[in-house]
Design a protein around this motif. Structure first.
Motif, PDB file in Angstrom:
ATOM      1  N   TYR A 114      -7.281   9.366  -1.429  1.00 20.78           N
ATOM      2  CA  TYR A 114      -5.976   8.887  -0.942  1.00 20.78           C
ATOM      3  C   TYR A 114      -6.151   7.742   0.052  1.00 20.78           C
ATOM      4  N   VAL A 115      -7.087   7.897   0.971  1.00 22.61           N
ATOM      5  CA  VAL A 115      -7.343   6.833   1.951  1.00 22.61           C
ATOM      6  C   VAL A 115      -7.816   5.569   1.242  1.00 22.61           C
ATOM      7  N   ALA A 116      -8.736   5.715   0.271  1.00 20.70           N
ATOM      8  CA  ALA A 116      -9.259   4.553  -0.458  1.00 20.70           C
ATOM      9  C   ALA A 116      -8.164   3.871  -1.274  1.00 20.70           C
ATOM     10  N   GLY A 117      -7.294   4.665  -1.906  1.00 21.70           N
ATOM     11  CA  GLY A 117      -6.213   4.078  -2.699  1.00 21.70           C
ATOM     12  C   GLY A 117      -5.217   3.311  -1.860  1.00 21.70           C
ATOM     13  N   CYS A 118      -4.896   3.822  -0.683  1.00 16.58           N
ATOM     14  CA  CYS A 118      -3.960   3.117   0.208  1.00 16.58           C
ATOM     15  C   CYS A 118      -4.600   1.884   0.832  1.00 16.58           C
ATOM     16  N   LEU A 119      -5.935   1.849   0.877  1.00 16.74           N
ATOM     17  CA  LEU A 119      -6.622   0.690   1.434  1.00 16.74           C
ATOM     18  C   LEU A 119      -6.417  -0.555   0.573  1.00 16.74           C
ATOM     19  N   VAL A 120      -6.257  -0.366  -0.740  1.00 22.76           N
ATOM     20  CA  VAL A 120      -6.091  -1.499  -1.659  1.00 22.76           C
ATOM     21  C   VAL A 120      -4.615  -1.902  -1.673  1.00 22.76           C
ATOM     22  N   ARG A 121      -4.272  -2.846  -0.833  1.00 19.09           N
ATOM     23  CA  ARG A 121      -2.904  -3.360  -0.797  1.00 19.09           C
ATOM     24  C   ARG A 121      -2.637  -4.287  -1.968  1.00 19.09           C
ATOM     25  N   ASN A 122      -3.645  -5.064  -2.355  1.00 24.27           N
ATOM     26  CA  ASN A 122      -3.529  -6.007  -3.465  1.00 24.27           C
ATOM     27  C   ASN A 122      -4.699  -5.780  -4.416  1.00 24.27           C
ATOM     28  N   PRO A 123      -4.466  -5.259  -5.630  1.00 24.68           N
ATOM     29  CA  PRO A 123      -5.566  -4.986  -6.561  1.00 24.68           C
ATOM     30  C   PRO A 123      -6.343  -6.220  -6.990  1.00 24.68           C
ATOM     31  N   LEU A 124      -5.840  -7.413  -6.703  1.00 26.24           N
ATOM     32  CA  LEU A 124      -6.566  -8.640  -7.028  1.00 26.24           C
ATOM     33  C   LEU A 124      -7.404  -9.144  -5.858  1.00 26.24           C
ATOM     34  N   HIS A 219       4.557  -4.791  -0.670  1.00 25.67           N
ATOM     35  CA  HIS A 219       5.059  -3.435  -0.422  1.00 25.67           C
ATOM     36  C   HIS A 219       4.035  -2.411  -0.926  1.00 25.67           C
ATOM     37  N   PRO A 220       2.851  -2.378  -0.332  1.00 26.31           N
ATOM     38  CA  PRO A 220       1.807  -1.452  -0.791  1.00 26.31           C
ATOM     39  C   PRO A 220       2.101  -0.031  -0.319  1.00 26.31           C
ATOM     40  N   PRO A 221       1.466   0.947  -0.931  1.00 29.27           N
ATOM     41  CA  PRO A 221       1.628   2.329  -0.454  1.00 29.27           C
ATOM     42  C   PRO A 221       1.000   2.499   0.923  1.00 29.27           C
ATOM     43  N   ARG A 222       1.661   3.233   1.761  1.00 26.74           N
ATOM     44  CA  ARG A 222       1.146   3.478   3.110  1.00 26.74           C
ATOM     45  C   ARG A 222       0.824   4.957   3.257  1.00 26.74           C
ATOM     46  N   PRO A 223      -0.287   5.277   3.904  1.00 25.18           N
ATOM     47  CA  PRO A 223      -0.651   6.695   4.049  1.00 25.18           C
ATOM     48  C   PRO A 223       0.362   7.440   4.907  1.00 25.18           C
ATOM     49  N   THR A 224       0.968   8.440   4.330  1.00 25.07           N
ATOM     50  CA  THR A 224       1.937   9.277   5.040  1.00 25.07           C
ATOM     51  C   THR A 224       1.683  10.732   4.671  1.00 25.07           C
ATOM     52  N   GLY A 225       2.154  11.616   5.535  1.00 29.32           N
ATOM     53  CA  GLY A 225       2.059  13.037   5.252  1.00 29.32           C
ATOM     54  C   GLY A 225       3.265  13.510   4.463  1.00 29.32           C
ATOM     55  N   PRO A 226       3.394  14.820   4.244  1.00 34.02           N
ATOM     56  CA  PRO A 226       4.547  15.360   3.514  1.00 34.02           C
ATOM     57  C   PRO A 226       5.861  15.019   4.194  1.00 34.02           C
TER      58      PRO A 226
END
Length: 327
Positions: A114-124, A219-226
């Motif tokens: 989850y942390v790694a996925g949110c780190l990628v704001r732009n896949p390019l 508008h990338p995903p941001r790490p949030t809790g429930p």
């Protein structure tokens, strides 16, 4: 790069906003990540390891699979699906599922993805894509190392702790070397390098299959809790829960409780010993066929429902036009 962004972003005008995800979209992401990561874990177990002194050089897992999916799709559902695929498609099919205690590894891996996925704001962005697998490995291994060190410290008699300084120091060195080896093999060789090649090629092509827009760098995903809570307290709570499970498992093993809480649901048949290494490839094929089969079925059902909804809207619009013309 601008042309790539334009080309990748072209489907955005035709596809619905991916927030919030529908139930079928969540299920497709979950099943796809389960299948690919689970099969990858089986294949990783086939890759030979090399012994160099006290070090075992080998790949622990293919981090690029989880990172690429988390960089392109919803990172939360990928983080849930990938470690679940490891448990269902890898551990159970290989006969190495130790029960409730597996939740420790699930929490650590899910948090890392989850942390790694949110780190990628732009896949390019090549820097973000290259760092994501390394961050995933570091979060996973460091959190696991902290848990292991805690088990060792608690397992040592406080009265002899001073005499065990050498043991603790050697264990810390071993944990540090293990982290370095895993970062090199799973984080770079089987993480960053494949991710750098795959991510830009799949960006804008994988998402439309599920009716999703490619990730918008603005508008990338941001790490949030429930329910929108703060992420880091939830992350710390997950690590504390993982440590508690690990300590419970160690305590039950120490006191000789074979049927304890940590072993509930254990499933450990000797498939590999019985059928040999060929069972690994059979398990990988079964997992791939079943997982992708479910994914295709869900995708077909979703498309049919979307088509039926579009036809219903078109019919309703025609009826309104007819009614207005009658006046």
């Amino acid at each position: 790069m601008s042309s790539d962004v334009t080309a990748a972003g072209a489907p955005r005008t035709r596809l619905a906003d991916p927030r919030p995800l529908s139930g079928s979209q969540k299920l497709m992401i979950l099943v796809l990540s389960m299948t690919l990561y689970g099969v990858g874990d089986i294949v990783a177990s086939v890759v030979p390891e090399f012994q160099v002194g006290p070090l075992e050089l080998g790949v622990s897992y293919f981090s690029f699979i989880a990172v690429v999916l988390a960089a392109l799709l919803n990172p939360f559902w990928v983080a849930i699906g990938a470690p679940l695929g490891e448990l269902v498609f890898s551990d159970m099919l290989l006969g190495d599922f130790s029960g409730f205690g597996e939740l420790e590894g699930f929490l650590q891996t899910a948090l890392a993805i989850y942390v790694a996925g949110c780190l990628v704001r732009n896949p390019l962005n090549r820097v973000q894509v290259a760092l994501a697998p390394i961050v995933m490995v570091l979060v996973d291994k460091v959190s696991g190392g902290i848990v292991d060190i805690t088990k060792v410290l608690i397992g040592i008699d406080p009265e002899t702790l001073e005499e065990a300084d050498g043991l603790v120091g050697a264990f810390l060195v071993a944990e540090g070397l293990d982290i370095v080896v895993t970062v090199v093999f799973s984080g770079i060789l089987f993480g960053a390098l494949p991710a750098l090649w795959l991510t830009p090629r799949l960006y804008g092509k994988l998402e439309p299959i599920m009716g999703l827009r490619p990730r918008d760098p603005e508008h990338p995903p941001r790490p949030t809790g429930p329910k929108g809570t703060r992420f880091w307290p939830v992350a710390v709570l997950a690590l504390v829960a993982a440590a508690a499970l690990a300590l419970l498992s160690q305590w039950e093993e120490f006191v000789g409780r074979e049927g304890g809480i940590s072993t509930i649901g254990a499933f450990e048949p000797d498939y590999v010993d019985r059928y040999g290494d060929v069972w690994l490839w059979i398990a990988a094929a079964v997992a791939l066929v079943v997982g992708l089969g479910v994914f295709v079925i869900v995708a077909v059902v979703r498309r049919r429902r979307a088509a039926d909804a579009a036809d219903a809207d078109a019919t309703a619009g025609t009826r309104r036009s007819d009614d207005e013309a009658s006046f």
